[in-house]
Scaffold this motif. Structure first.
Motif, PDB file in Angstrom:
ATOM      1  N   GLN A  92      -4.036   6.929   9.901  1.00  0.00           N
ATOM      2  CA  GLN A  92      -4.099   7.978   8.885  1.00  0.00           C
ATOM      3  C   GLN A  92      -2.716   8.544   8.589  1.00  0.00           C
ATOM      4  OE1 GLN A  92      -6.980  10.570  10.825  1.00  0.00           O
ATOM      5  NE2 GLN A  92      -8.632   9.831   9.513  1.00  0.00           N
ATOM      6  N   ALA A  93      -1.882   8.668   9.612  1.00  0.00           N
ATOM      7  CA  ALA A  93      -0.541   9.212   9.423  1.00  0.00           C
ATOM      8  C   ALA A  93       0.283   8.335   8.489  1.00  0.00           C
ATOM      9  CB  ALA A  93       0.155   9.366  10.772  1.00  0.00           C
ATOM     10  N   ARG A  94       0.143   7.030   8.592  1.00  0.00           N
ATOM     11  CA  ARG A  94       0.882   6.134   7.700  1.00  0.00           C
ATOM     12  C   ARG A  94       0.354   6.255   6.265  1.00  0.00           C
ATOM     13  NH1 ARG A  94       4.291   2.519   9.906  1.00  0.00           N
ATOM     14  NH2 ARG A  94       4.310   2.442  12.192  1.00  0.00           N
ATOM     15  N   ARG A  95      -0.940   6.417   6.117  1.00  0.00           N
ATOM     16  CA  ARG A  95      -1.505   6.576   4.774  1.00  0.00           C
ATOM     17  C   ARG A  95      -1.056   7.887   4.141  1.00  0.00           C
ATOM     18  NH1 ARG A  95      -6.197   2.920   4.381  1.00  0.00           N
ATOM     19  NH2 ARG A  95      -7.100   4.179   2.720  1.00  0.00           N
ATOM     20  N   GLY A  96      -0.903   8.925   4.974  1.00  0.00           N
ATOM     21  CA  GLY A  96      -0.508  10.235   4.463  1.00  0.00           C
ATOM     22  C   GLY A  96       0.959  10.574   4.675  1.00  0.00           C
ATOM     23  N   ASN A  97       1.737   9.627   5.233  1.00  0.00           N
ATOM     24  CA  ASN A  97       3.165   9.837   5.470  1.00  0.00           C
ATOM     25  C   ASN A  97       3.405  11.110   6.295  1.00  0.00           C
ATOM     26  OD1 ASN A  97       5.902   9.123   5.259  1.00  0.00           O
ATOM     27  ND2 ASN A  97       6.195  10.434   3.470  1.00  0.00           N
TER      28      ASN A  97
END
Length: 431
Positions: free
Chosen positions: A366-371
């Protein structure tokens, strides 16, 4: 989304992970191959663009000297025009490649942790049990009948107001529901979690960050906006909001972990037919839930996961339920999660266990999707890990509580931890 480095380093291992998860909505093997092709095209286009820009800069610097020397600069301008056209063409190609690359990356689910069993529900693994199954020395009633007889829920008027799959809490039923929510809230506050009341209507990017979109875009209630083209939807769980709190931000290492919980109603289409044993409020279009959520450093996420599991177990335990904790197989984990444990309780009328809490670790997906990143003390920037867990949803707790605590005369005993929210009431009887 996944780290492209992970895909490039061992694409066959990534494909094997998807096979363990039994992904059926896309061809993951073909998607991984296409992502690798697009990544190669992206790198070549970027290199070509940089070369042409360097040549463009060099030639443009030569023009004044050539003019001063009285030389013909027409060929130079012709080359500049060709470079400009080639750069525009490369830019268009790169935009198309990046758009397809992003769509493909967003379509891939998270990879399961390597210790999970492959396959679906049949390979779920019960880890531990608490208490003993409830036994009655009389013929127990279904929670629908108990709630109707005691005036706790008005099913008919709930359907009249909002259609099938809806109900309306009334009188002591509304108070009992509110007591459950207050018990969850007070427990999380005592454990040091920060209370959040997020918006119930979210923008599309929230669902994308949480990993619910694009795959589950048809399973939510979308809202048309007459003033612009933005897509909004009613949150299916507070996770969708909490996962975006720090979207496109860089936290300090000292800020972590961040521990949140939120109360919201949750809205889900729940398309498809229900089983005969799911009548009542076990599955509906709107229900109340308190959601736990953590942002952590990668090295802390396993401990955070264990903490969330313990918290969910303690909530169920203190309500007096017999339950089991189940480690889900790779294929039974949701698309965005690397691992999930379910807390399951018995609802007597359903002749089996039903999940009342799912605790999951998304790792950095999720962190990669939301930067969403954090800066370590040494200056290095990493992606955070995100975790979530139901703490708890009431739509299955309530019927289980009513059925397991019923008495021969049709009344129900109020769990001890809820009595302070009901003025000390110990038994709910028919008026």
């Amino acid at each position: 989304m996944l780290d492209i480095k992970r895909i490039k380093e061992d694409p066959e291992a990534v494909k094997a992970g998807f096979r363990a998860k039994e992904v059926g909505w896309i061809d993951c093997d073909a998607t991984v191959d296409r992502i690798l092709e697009l990544d190669e095209q992206r790198r070549k286009l970027i290199a070509s663009t940089e070369e042409r820009k360097a040549r463009q800069n060099k030639v443009s610097k030569e023009i004044p000297a050539l003019k001063k020397a009285g030389k013909d600069v027409a060929p130079i301008f012709a080359e500049m025009a060709e470079l400009k056209a080639a750069l525009a063409e490369d830019a268009a190609k790169l935009d198309a490649v990046l758009a397809e690359y992003r769509t493909a990356m967003l379509s891939l689910p998270n990879l399961p942790d390597p210790d999970l069993k492959p396959g679906g529900k049949e390979n779920n693994e019960p880890l531990r049990y608490f208490g003993e199954p409830h036994k009655f020395d009389f013929e127990p009633k279904h929670h629908v009948d108990l709630c109707a007889d005691l005036g706790l829920i008005d099913y008919e008027r709930g359907v009249k107001l909002a259609g099938t799959g809806n109900w309306m809490y009334t009188g002591m039923g509304a108070r009992l529901e509110w007591a459950l929510l207050n018990y969850f809230i007070d427990t999380h506050i005592a454990d040091g979690y920060e209370f959040i009341l997020p918006p119930h209507m979210l923008e599309y990017k929230c669902g994308e960050t949480a990993g619910q979109f694009p795959k589950f875009a048809d399973e939510v209630y979308k809202i048309a906006n007459p003033t612009d083209d933005r897509i909004h939807y009613m949150l299916p769980t507070a996770e969708a909001a909490l996962a975006s709190v720090y979207r496109d931000e860089i936290l300090s290492e000292a800020d972590l972990p961040r521990k949140f919980f939120a109360y919201t109603p949750c809205f889900r289409r729940e398309a498809g037919s229900h089983r005969a044993d799911e009548r009542g409020m076990v599955r509906g279009h709107q229900f109340n839930k308190v959601e736990m959520f953590q942002y952590t450093r990668p090295e802390d996420s396993d401990a955070a996961f264990d903490e969330l599991v313990r918290k969910a177990e303690n909530l169920v335990k203190d309500l007096g339920f017999h339950f089991r904790t189940v480690k889900l197989a790779a294929g039974d984990c949701s698309a965005s999660m690397a691992r999930t444990y379910d807390i399951e309780i018995q609802i007597p009328s359903m002749n089996g266990y039903k999940e009342v809490s799912s605790v999951s670790n998304a790792r950095d997906y999720q962190a990669r999707r939301g930067n969403i990143r954090f800066r370590r003390a040494d200056g290095k920037i990493d992606f955070v890990h995100t975790l979530n867990g139901s703490g708890l949803a009431t739509s299955r707790i309530f019927p289980a509580m009513v059925e397991q605590n019923q008495r021969a005369d049709g009344s129900i005993t109020v769990p001890e931890v809820l009595r302070k929210y009901l003025g000390g009431l110990e038994v709910i009887e028919k008026k």
